[in-house]
Design an enzyme around this catalytic site. Sequence first.
Site, PDB file in Angstrom:
ATOM      1  N   ARG A  60      -3.668  -8.861 -20.615  1.00 31.57           N
ATOM      2  CA  ARG A  60      -4.630  -8.573 -21.680  1.00 31.57           C
ATOM      3  C   ARG A  60      -4.062  -7.626 -22.738  1.00 31.57           C
ATOM      4  O   ARG A  60      -4.638  -7.488 -23.825  1.00 31.57           O
ATOM      5  CB  ARG A  60      -5.925  -8.016 -21.088  1.00 31.57           C
TER       6      ARG A  60
ATOM      7  N   ASP B   7      -9.750   1.000 -24.599  1.00 25.69           N
ATOM      8  CA  ASP B   7     -10.204   0.896 -23.212  1.00 25.69           C
ATOM      9  C   ASP B   7     -10.165   2.238 -22.502  1.00 25.69           C
ATOM     10  O   ASP B   7      -9.387   3.129 -22.850  1.00 25.69           O
ATOM     11  CB  ASP B   7      -9.312  -0.074 -22.416  1.00 25.69           C
TER      12      ASP B   7
ATOM     13  N   PRO C 220       0.808  -1.223   0.000  1.00 28.34           N
ATOM     14  CA  PRO C 220       0.000   0.000   0.000  1.00 28.34           C
ATOM     15  C   PRO C 220       0.842   1.275   0.000  1.00 28.34           C
ATOM     16  O   PRO C 220       0.324   2.358  -0.294  1.00 28.34           O
ATOM     17  CB  PRO C 220      -0.827  -0.114   1.292  1.00 28.34           C
TER      18      PRO C 220
ATOM     19  N   GLU D  24       2.480  -7.675   9.004  1.00 24.80           N
ATOM     20  CA  GLU D  24       2.602  -6.232   9.206  1.00 24.80           C
ATOM     21  C   GLU D  24       3.364  -5.543   8.084  1.00 24.80           C
ATOM     22  O   GLU D  24       3.094  -4.394   7.747  1.00 24.80           O
ATOM     23  CB  GLU D  24       3.297  -5.956  10.549  1.00 24.80           C
TER      24      GLU D  24
END
Length: 245
Positions: free
Chosen positions: A154, A169, A89, A116
Amino acid sequence: MKIDVLSLFPEMFEGVLHSSIMKKAQENSAVSFDVTDFRDFATNKHRKVDDYPYGGGAGMVLKPEPLFAAVEAVSAEAEKPPRVILMCPQGERFTQKKAEELATEEHLVFVCGHYEGYDERIRQHLVTDELSLGDFVLTGGEIAAMAIIDSVVRLLPEVLGNADSSVLDSFSTGLLEHPQYTRPANFNGLEVPPVLLSGNHAEIEKWREEQALLRTFERRKDLLKEAPLTAHQRQLLDQLENEKK
């Protein structure tokens, strides 16, 4: 392309990597996958891959030895070092532009952590990229890795049935994709825009361009700051801005 995934829960990838586009990509020899349990590279008899953080604190931290050894093992036969991607993150937010960049590589290694966090030496001396799906925290990196792998694969040649699909897209052009319609032309009184039934390809492309710009303006105005707009699109954008005032 060769893709290796290092995870403590390799069974999580079975359905994703052997279904739909991922299955087709392997059948077309566009990509090959290997998912490795890096617990197999633990250096202690209990196969422990985490430990308490120095200095104290909550949670457990992934040890460097198993991951360094696992990356070395999956890279042993590579002609050049792979891109080693840490799912975290704290990493760079993943975008379509990043997917297009990664799609040019020959070998990707995804490191999926739990607990963690990671020993900092993994970040500093093992990985080449740190990626995040957004400003939220998942239990582990597996789901994020699946999403990124799908987004990258893809884009490989011969994977999608229509080569133009990925080019048009959302985000690939810098804008959100225009609205799409299919049969029937009239569903419960809800009609398809007449221009799409006209057979006039120039007018259809014009309508799609305008609708893509309008949709982006209404839903993701932030994208317009960096989108490579044409002179015509900038003129349309100015009109939208004036109409909003």
